[in-house]
Scaffold this motif. Structure first.
Motif, PDB file in Angstrom:
ATOM      1  N   TYR A   6      54.765  20.232 -12.848  1.00  0.00           N
ATOM      2  CA  TYR A   6      55.192  18.847 -13.063  1.00  0.00           C
ATOM      3  C   TYR A   6      56.469  18.604 -12.270  1.00  0.00           C
ATOM      4  O   TYR A   6      57.253  19.533 -12.047  1.00  0.00           O
ATOM      5  CB  TYR A   6      55.488  18.612 -14.554  1.00  0.00           C
ATOM      6  N   TYR A   8      60.267  17.680 -11.985  1.00  0.00           N
ATOM      7  CA  TYR A   8      61.328  17.913 -12.977  1.00  0.00           C
ATOM      8  C   TYR A   8      62.649  17.366 -12.458  1.00  0.00           C
ATOM      9  O   TYR A   8      62.790  17.092 -11.267  1.00  0.00           O
ATOM     10  CB  TYR A   8      61.444  19.413 -13.299  1.00  0.00           C
ATOM     11  N   LYS A   9      63.592  17.227 -13.376  1.00  0.00           N
ATOM     12  CA  LYS A   9      64.904  16.693 -13.012  1.00  0.00           C
ATOM     13  C   LYS A   9      65.985  17.649 -13.484  1.00  0.00           C
ATOM     14  O   LYS A   9      65.941  18.103 -14.641  1.00  0.00           O
ATOM     15  CB  LYS A   9      65.094  15.323 -13.677  1.00  0.00           C
ATOM     16  N   GLN A  10      66.924  17.934 -12.598  1.00  0.00           N
ATOM     17  CA  GLN A  10      68.066  18.762 -13.003  1.00  0.00           C
ATOM     18  C   GLN A  10      69.107  17.831 -13.602  1.00  0.00           C
ATOM     19  O   GLN A  10      69.621  16.942 -12.919  1.00  0.00           O
ATOM     20  CB  GLN A  10      68.630  19.512 -11.791  1.00  0.00           C
ATOM     21  N   TYR A  16      67.480  21.445 -17.274  1.00  0.00           N
ATOM     22  CA  TYR A  16      66.418  20.719 -16.553  1.00  0.00           C
ATOM     23  C   TYR A  16      65.531  19.975 -17.555  1.00  0.00           C
ATOM     24  O   TYR A  16      65.445  20.365 -18.730  1.00  0.00           O
ATOM     25  CB  TYR A  16      65.556  21.695 -15.747  1.00  0.00           C
ATOM     26  N   PHE A  18      61.615  17.822 -17.907  1.00  0.00           N
ATOM     27  CA  PHE A  18      60.354  17.335 -17.335  1.00  0.00           C
ATOM     28  C   PHE A  18      59.472  16.802 -18.455  1.00  0.00           C
ATOM     29  O   PHE A  18      59.780  16.971 -19.645  1.00  0.00           O
ATOM     30  CB  PHE A  18      59.628  18.415 -16.510  1.00  0.00           C
ATOM     31  N   LYS A  28      60.171  17.838 -22.196  1.00  0.00           N
ATOM     32  CA  LYS A  28      60.512  19.265 -22.291  1.00  0.00           C
ATOM     33  C   LYS A  28      61.892  19.501 -21.691  1.00  0.00           C
ATOM     34  O   LYS A  28      62.254  18.860 -20.695  1.00  0.00           O
ATOM     35  CB  LYS A  28      59.508  20.110 -21.502  1.00  0.00           C
ATOM     36  N   THR A  71      55.639  24.932 -14.324  1.00  0.00           N
ATOM     37  CA  THR A  71      56.854  24.129 -14.119  1.00  0.00           C
ATOM     38  C   THR A  71      58.092  24.944 -14.485  1.00  0.00           C
ATOM     39  O   THR A  71      59.090  24.938 -13.755  1.00  0.00           O
ATOM     40  CB  THR A  71      56.797  22.840 -14.972  1.00  0.00           C
ATOM     41  N   ILE A  75      61.126  26.010 -12.017  1.00  0.00           N
ATOM     42  CA  ILE A  75      62.544  25.776 -12.329  1.00  0.00           C
ATOM     43  C   ILE A  75      63.315  27.099 -12.252  1.00  0.00           C
ATOM     44  O   ILE A  75      64.421  27.161 -11.711  1.00  0.00           O
ATOM     45  CB  ILE A  75      62.674  25.112 -13.728  1.00  0.00           C
TER      46      ILE A  75
END
Lengths: 150, 58
Positions: A6, A8-10, A16, A18, A28, A71, A75
């Protein structure tokens, strides 16, 4: 893992976010929490509940476990690229989850072992020891420490 | 609410959302999220001696 993760964003250097979009949408969170004693971080991940709290024991049965784990691994890859000397501690929130992680590590060992050294924590004569992770061993791993191969 | 303020609020919300879900402020704070898990891990690593050679073998 060869599955597409997926996006994701830090959110912070060690955190992180997602969204799992299986049967339902579940937010999550992946967190790397530093230990004081070692140059290591604890990899923790779980579901973000509507009230903002975190649940790391929930079995969501969202039908996308492989994609969710892909995912988390992506990460992990990204994190260890920026922190290559840090060991990552991995333990399931339950013993069943740790067994699931053991199976995944065994299945994908040829791939993971190209990027990471994997060490298991085991119970030997009532003492916890670190041993090299062995895909042929039936020993019960209590947790794992992995480190990027520089 | 004045338009400028509305726009700023909308921008902030967009910045703090991802894949159609709002990211709560709590996740942007330094507040620890996985207290129980971290406590369990600390217990696991207490008295554990990590053999550094294991990470050199390949």
């Amino acid at each position: 893992m060869t599955h597409i993760p997926y996006p994701y964003k830090q959110i912070q250097s060690y955190r992180y976010f997602f969204v799992s979009t299986g049967k339902q949408k579940i937010a999550k969170v992946v967190d790397f929490v530093p230990f004081r004693k070692f140059n290591a971080v604890n990899l923790a991940f779980g579901d973000l509940r509507a009230d903002g709290s975190i649940d790391d024991k929930n079995v969501s049965n969202n039908g996308d476990i492989v994609k969710v784990l892909a995912t988390v691994i992506e990460i992990l890859r990204r994190f260890t690229e920026s922190e290559p000397d840090v060991m990552i501690y991995i333990e399931g929130s339950t013993s069943e989850r740790t067994k699931l992680y053991t199976r995944i590590l065994k299945n994908y060992y040829p791939l993971f072992s190209k990027e990471f050294n994997i060490v298991g924590i085991v119970n030997l004569n009532n003492e916890r020891k670190t041993v090299l992770f062995d895909i042929k061993s039936d020993v019960e791993y209590l947790a794992f420490l992995i480190k990027r191969i520089n | 609410m004045p338009i400028a303020k509305k726009k700023t609020a909308k921008k902030a919300l967009k910045k703090r959302s991802f894949s159609g879900m709002v990211i709560p402020d709590r996740l942007y704070s330094k507040e620890p999220l996985f207290l129980e898990k971290v406590a369990r891990a600390n217990e696991m690593l207490r008295d554990l001696e990590i053999d550094p050679d294991l990470f050199r073998k390949k």
